[in-house]
Design a protein around this motif. Structure first.
Motif, mmCIF file in Angstrom:
data_model
loop_
_atom_site.group_PDB
_atom_site.id
_atom_site.type_symbol
_atom_site.label_atom_id
_atom_site.label_comp_id
_atom_site.label_asym_id
_atom_site.label_seq_id
_atom_site.Cartn_x
_atom_site.Cartn_y
_atom_site.Cartn_z
ATOM 1 N N UNK A 1 20.308 5.487 10.342
ATOM 2 C CA UNK A 1 20.983 4.975 9.095
ATOM 3 C C UNK A 1 21.288 3.330 9.364
ATOM 4 N N UNK A 2 21.580 2.913 10.435
ATOM 5 C CA UNK A 2 21.710 1.556 10.690
ATOM 6 C C UNK A 2 20.417 0.827 10.338
ATOM 7 N N UNK A 3 19.265 1.436 10.708
ATOM 8 C CA UNK A 3 17.862 0.805 10.367
ATOM 9 C C UNK A 3 17.715 0.674 9.052
ATOM 10 N N UNK A 4 18.202 1.847 8.322
ATOM 11 C CA UNK A 4 18.072 1.877 6.806
ATOM 12 C C UNK A 4 18.888 0.772 6.178
ATOM 13 N N UNK A 5 20.262 0.772 6.583
ATOM 14 C CA UNK A 5 21.139 -0.005 6.184
ATOM 15 C C UNK A 5 20.917 -1.566 6.187
ATOM 16 N N UNK A 6 20.066 -1.822 7.202
ATOM 17 C CA UNK A 6 19.920 -3.167 7.569
ATOM 18 C C UNK A 6 18.569 -3.371 6.786
ATOM 19 N N UNK A 7 17.548 -2.764 6.855
ATOM 20 C CA UNK A 7 16.053 -2.910 6.528
ATOM 21 C C UNK A 7 16.065 -3.222 4.996
ATOM 22 N N UNK A 8 16.503 -2.081 4.286
ATOM 23 C CA UNK A 8 16.427 -2.049 2.726
ATOM 24 C C UNK A 8 17.142 -2.987 2.100
ATOM 25 N N UNK A 9 18.256 -3.490 2.269
ATOM 26 C CA UNK A 9 18.696 -4.691 1.718
ATOM 27 C C UNK A 9 18.157 -5.931 2.164
ATOM 28 N N UNK A 10 17.642 -6.078 3.385
ATOM 29 C CA UNK A 10 17.056 -7.224 3.604
ATOM 30 C C UNK A 10 15.899 -7.649 2.775
ATOM 31 N N UNK A 11 14.948 -6.320 2.629
ATOM 32 C CA UNK A 11 13.716 -6.756 1.733
ATOM 33 C C UNK A 11 14.132 -7.217 0.175
ATOM 34 N N UNK A 12 15.318 -6.453 -0.084
ATOM 35 C CA UNK A 12 15.814 -6.574 -1.612
ATOM 36 C C UNK A 12 16.425 -8.081 -1.697
ATOM 37 N N UNK A 13 17.091 -8.567 -0.818
ATOM 38 C CA UNK A 13 17.583 -9.894 -0.801
ATOM 39 C C UNK A 13 16.643 -11.038 -0.533
ATOM 40 N N UNK A 14 15.808 -10.685 0.317
ATOM 41 C CA UNK A 14 14.489 -11.619 0.534
ATOM 42 C C UNK A 14 13.804 -11.777 -0.748
#
Length: 367
Positions: free
Chosen positions: A115-128
């Motif tokens: 879950x931490x991986x998803x919590x980090x990766x998905x918003x990172x892609x969106x914010x980028x």
């Protein structure tokens, strides 16, 4: 003021406002990541203290999300556990029902890690993709994500050490796994702190920044020592304080040859060094606080040094209670969580001496 100058000033203000909004969004995201990481570390501590870490003997990054759903699947999972030395040497009387109690801890730990991986990766892609992440932070954040992926492999590398010849995981691999987790946490704290507003208070002394760095480094080293204590189950031995085995400096610290192996393989030596590390950290934080208060008591840096000293004192008290009461689950988890709080605050305190990341507004000035 000319029309061109007024327009430029308005554009500058608009750019500053946009940067502030974007930074708030990134800080909120990183704050949620930190909360998730904190819960993950607590569950990891509980998994270790309950002896649950070897209950899942296969690494299935995708399929492993689904737990056993019926009696047949539970029996299959239990049969896999029965093949490892921990079952035959320590838990040979375990039933399927009692196996479930350790399985759920490890399953929850792995689910949280995913879950931490998803919590980090998905918003990172969106914010980028939406331009909310500043250019200077993009690759550092990708580096944190990569470190998280590496941590997954390290976690399995740790578990695999207890599946063939041992009844528990290697203390070396456990220490590596814990230190990497704390480094991921510290990286998020560092970036989040740099995006936060800073005061303009000068450092109390010219050595304050360096001292803050030393404190953060010693805190991380103390965490490494604590992981060795956990890996050797040394916390269940010599449960007195301030004496250890009836003495301030006990005998039997250097029984293994070569001598340096005692620092990693001798439970008494490892616990003794961990205690010394706590005293050193407490002394460093106290000196840092006293110097800061004497030099510049009104600065935010000095006030943070007082809070850091209070956190270290509280963590020391939790550690003593945990030891004397022979590591109850709740106190053991509190001690691990307290270590994360102390280290995270020490990193934030150190980062505070560097100031906020510069805001780079892109202003188009007419002709």
């Amino acid at each position: 003021m000319t029309i061109t100058a007024a327009a430029t000033e308005r554009q500058l203000l608009d750019d500053m406002d946009r940067i502030d909004r974007n930074r708030r969004a990134v800080r909120r995201w990183l704050g949620f990541v930190l909360l998730t990481l904190f819960v993950l570390v607590l569950v990891g501590g509980a998994t270790r203290l309950t002896g649950s870490g070897l209950s899942i003997t296969e690494w299935k990054p995708i399929h492993g999300v689904i737990p056993p759903l019926n009696d047949v699947e539970w029996q299959e999972e239990f049969e896999l556990y029965k093949r490892i030395p921990q079952f035959s040497q320590l838990n040979s009387d375990m039933t399927v029902e009692s196996f479930k109690s350790i399985f759920w801890w490890e399953w929850a730990h792995r689910l949280l890690a995913r879950s931490v991986g998803l919590v980090f990766a998905l918003p990172l892609v969106f914010l980028w993709a939406t331009g909310r992440i500043e250019r200077r932070l993009r690759w550092p954040l990708v580096g944190v994500l990569a470190l998280g992926g590496l941590q997954g492999f390290i976690g399995w590398w740790m578990v695999s050490s207890g599946l063939a010849e041992r009844v528990s995981v290697s203390q070396y691999r456990l220490a590596t796994h814990l230190v990497i987790a704390f480094l991921i946490f510290a990286s998020c704290v560092w970036i989040m702190r740099g995006l936060s507003p800073h005061g303009d208070d000068p450092a109390p002394t010219r050595n304050s920044k360096a001292m803050a760095a030393v404190i953060a480094g010693v805190a991380l080293f103390q965490i490494y020592l604590g992981a060795l204590v956990a890996g050797l189950h040394a916390g269940w031995s010599y449960n007195t304080w301030p004496l250890i085995d009836g003495a301030i400096v006990p005998g039997g610290l250097w029984v293994h040859q070569p001598w340096w192996l005692n620092l990693f393989d001798n439970p008494k030596t490892v616990q003794f060094v961990h205690r010394l590390g706590a005293y050193v950290l407490l002394a460093l934080v106290m000196v840092h606080m006293i110097v800061s208060l004497r030099a510049a008591p009104e600065t935010t840096h000095a006030r943070r040094s007082v809070l850091l000293f209070g956190l270290v004192c509280l963590q020391a008290l939790i550690g003593i209670v945990t030891l004397v009461w022979q590591v109850p689950l709740s106190w053991g988890v509190a001690h691990q969580g307290g270590a994360l709080v102390v280290f995270g605050f020490a990193v934030a305190h150190w980062r505070g001496f560097f100031g906020e990341y510069p805001k780079e507004a892109r202003i188009q000035v007419a002709g």
